[in-house]
Design an enzyme around this catalytic site. Structure first.
Site, short mmCIF file in Angstrom:
data_model
loop_
_atom_site.label_atom_id
_atom_site.label_comp_id
_atom_site.label_asym_id
_atom_site.label_seq_id
_atom_site.Cartn_x
_atom_site.Cartn_y
_atom_site.Cartn_z
N CYS A 62 -10.24 -6.43 3.36
CA CYS A 62 -9.32 -6.41 2.22
C CYS A 62 -8.11 -5.53 2.56
O CYS A 62 -8.08 -4.85 3.57
CB CYS A 62 -10.02 -5.88 0.98
N ALA A 65 -8.75 -2.01 3.39
CA ALA A 65 -9.25 -1.85 4.75
C ALA A 65 -8.09 -1.83 5.75
O ALA A 65 -8.09 -1.07 6.72
CB ALA A 65 -10.23 -2.95 5.11
N ARG A 96 -14.67 2.84 12.84
CA ARG A 96 -13.71 2.19 13.73
C ARG A 96 -13.56 2.85 15.08
O ARG A 96 -12.93 2.36 15.97
CB ARG A 96 -12.36 2.08 13.05
N HIS A 195 -1.84 -3.90 6.03
CA HIS A 195 -1.01 -3.35 7.11
C HIS A 195 0.44 -3.27 6.65
O HIS A 195 1.12 -2.28 6.84
CB HIS A 195 -1.07 -4.24 8.36
#
Ligand code: SF4
Lengths: 494, 71
Positions: A62, A65, A96, A195
């Site tokens: 999403c 994220a 991550r 992003h």
């Protein structure tokens, strides 16, 4: 199995699509394509960045994220508050593998989870007060933090909290940057919009901080690494190469990066973009506002590294150009040895990939250096411009799948029978149970770095270790093996 | 009226038009007023589509973000 022809691949796609109801079939058909290098524009053959269909198993994340997990999260000396219920941050905490240097909990905070932990009453009465208090507490308990970012989870947008107002107020009070990020999970179709939102918030709240301040002494060789998240140390393996050729790396975005590095980036001479998908927005902005050119590079595998080093050097004078040649020459023997060792063990093996931002195309060169072939690739959240860049890298008649569903991926694998699959944790165990060697290509399967020459050696070793592991010969249980053999004998004797 | 970014590709020298919201990154093949003054008007893209930007007094420095209309 030998290489598939165009017709066979077409038939395969057709067959896989059969299970869907009519409408879904039409929609999914647009996302599956056969690579054709003569197509100049990807949008003519593949559709991407569209909403996933209800009911299919998608692998996407999403917007939260994309912002908290990818872009903001690795900035190590800031505290990123997962604003909303506790789960979004806690279940993705430290997954991550963005490595960093520092003392966690004192001056760096990447692997910690900060959250406002929303309860029912916060949803009903609003959470701005709680956020205010959280920032206050954070600043008292962790006085060495350099700033705070507020990463909104879904409820924040739904209940209409005014996090910008809180941010402005707290910025004055604590005297550090406080950045509100409107990255609620429901925005956009995947993490990709996260992003973009994160890039825009850096642009609006951080990037201009040192405009007009000339106290930072610059050199003509200043560059920044953009879109390298230091997974397993990737950015470090890249940075050494750049430094060795004579450049000065001012900032790392954002793996092992700091707030002040981000603020200093407008002073560099060139932005080096590794992950185009997640950080092209800010690079384009810096080009327009500060006149800093940017270029995409690829540090996977010696062929692409050498190509990229030369391309980077072309922006600078002869000193750097010589530096690039020196670096390439210096590692030549080392990489030759790696290839000599592993190529015979990996030659001709076929790989299928399904990953995120840059790897579906960037790692192809590294596999080819090892004599392997990528026969299918796809992006979770790629856009047209990603596929534009992928088509020339892939062989003709290979398979492209955008936002592949769990079902499609399994069926493709059953038909194509690749020797290795590279994807994420959600796919790993399914394929391993099917008896197919698998590497996690998001987190490098707890290994890495894979960037740079040093990374290539590790990459080659890992691929060999996975592919040639004796366990793949023991997938069928011994008693089942026996019956299989007996049956064969029965058939043969009959 | 989407916001578009015009930039010159360093390698090829070609001008590209980029629309983030639509993932459009396409070469501009013809500009109605190619400058030096005025600059702008109708932009013809390689994929056949056309955009209109208000003509500017002179050729701007690239990259530049402007409002454009798809025609
Ligand atoms: S979609 Fe919303 S609730 Fe789910 S992880 Fe993302 S921000 Fe959290």
């Amino acid at each position: 199995m030998s290489v598939m022809t165009r017709e066979e691949t077409e038939a395969l796609i057709e067959e896989v699509l059969q299970v869907y109801p009519e409408e879904a079939r039409k929609e999914r058909a647009k996302h599956l394509a056969i690579n054709d290098q003569s197509v100049e524009q990807s949008k003519k053959c593949i559709t991407s960045n569209k909403k996933s269909l209800p009911g299919v198993m998608t692998i996407r994340g999403c917007a939260y994220a994309g912002s908290k997990g990818v872009v903001w999260g690795p900035i190590k000396d800031m505290i990123h508050i997962s604003h909303g219920p506790v789960g979004c941050g806690q279940y993705s905490r430290a997954g991550r593998r963005n490595y960093y240097i520092g003392t966690t909990g004192v001056n760096t905070f990447v692997t910690m989870n900060f959250t406002t932990d929303f309860q029912e009453k916060d949803i009903v009465f609003g959470g701005d007060k709680k956020l205010d208090k959280t920032i206050e507490e954070i600043n008292t308990l962790f006085p060495l933090n350099k700033g705070v970012s507020i990463q909104s989870e879904c409820p924040i947008g739904l209940i209409g909290d005014d996090i910008e107002a809180v941010a402005k107020k707290k910025k004055e009070e604590i005297g550090k940057p406080v950045v509100p990020v409107r990255c609620e999970g429901f925005r956009g179709v995947s993490q990709s919009l996260g992003h973009h939102i994160a890039n825009d918030s850096i642009r609006d709240w951080v990037l201009g901080a040192r405009d007009g301040d000339e106290s930072f002494s610059t050199t003509p060789y200043d560059v920044s690494i953009i879109g390298d998240y230091n997974i397993g140390g990737d950015a470090w393996a890249s940075r050494t190469l750049l430094e060795e050729m004579g450049l000065r790396v001012v900032a790392q975005w954002s793996g092992d990066g700091t707030l002040s590095e981000i603020e200093l980036t407008p002073k560099v001479k060139l932005n080096l973009v590794h992950c185009y998908r997640s950080m092209n927005y800010i690079s384009r902005h810096m080009e327009e506002k500060y006149g800093i050119p940017w270029m995409e590079y690829n540090f996977f595998g010696p062929t692409k590294i050498a190509e990229s080093l030369r391309k980077i050097a072309s922006f600078f004078d002869d000193k750097i150009k010589e530096g690039a040649e020196r670096v390439i020459a210096r590692y030549q023997a080392e990489t030759d040895a790696v290839i000599a060792k592993y190529k015979p063990r990996l030659q001709g093996k076929r790989v299928m990939l399904f990953i995120g931002g840059l790897r579906p195309r960037h790692t192809i060169g590294a596999y080819e250096d090892l004599g392997m072939e990528v026969v299918g690739t796809g992006y979770e959240f790629g856009h047209n411009d990603d596929y534009d860049r992928t088509i020339p890298e892939m062989g003709n008649a290979t398979l492209l799948y955008d936002d592949v569903t769990g079902y499609e991926f399994e069926e493709f694998v059953k038909a194509i029978k690749p020797d290795l699959i590279g994807s994420g944790i959600k796919e790993k165990y399914i394929f391993q149970k099917m008896g197919i060697p698998f590497r996690q290509m998001h987190s490098w399967d707890y290994s890495g770095p894979y960037h740079g020459y040093d990374g290539f050696a590790i990459f080659a070793r890992d691929m060999d270790m996975t592919l040639n592991n004796p366990c793949w010969g023991s997938i069928t249980a011994p008693w089942k093996k026996a019956t299989a053999e007996q049956q064969e004998q029965v058939v043969a004797s009959a | 009226m989407p916001k578009v970014m015009l930039r010159r590709d360093r390698d090829t020298g070609a001008m590209t038009l980029y629309v983030a919201k639509q993932d459009l990154e396409e070469n501009v093949v013809a500009v109605q007023h190619a400058g030096p003054a005025p600059w702008g008007g109708e932009l013809q893209l390689a994929d056949g589509s056309k955009y209109f930007i208000e003509p500017m007094e002179s050729e701007p420095s690239f990259p530049i973000t402007v409002r454009a209309k798809r025609i």
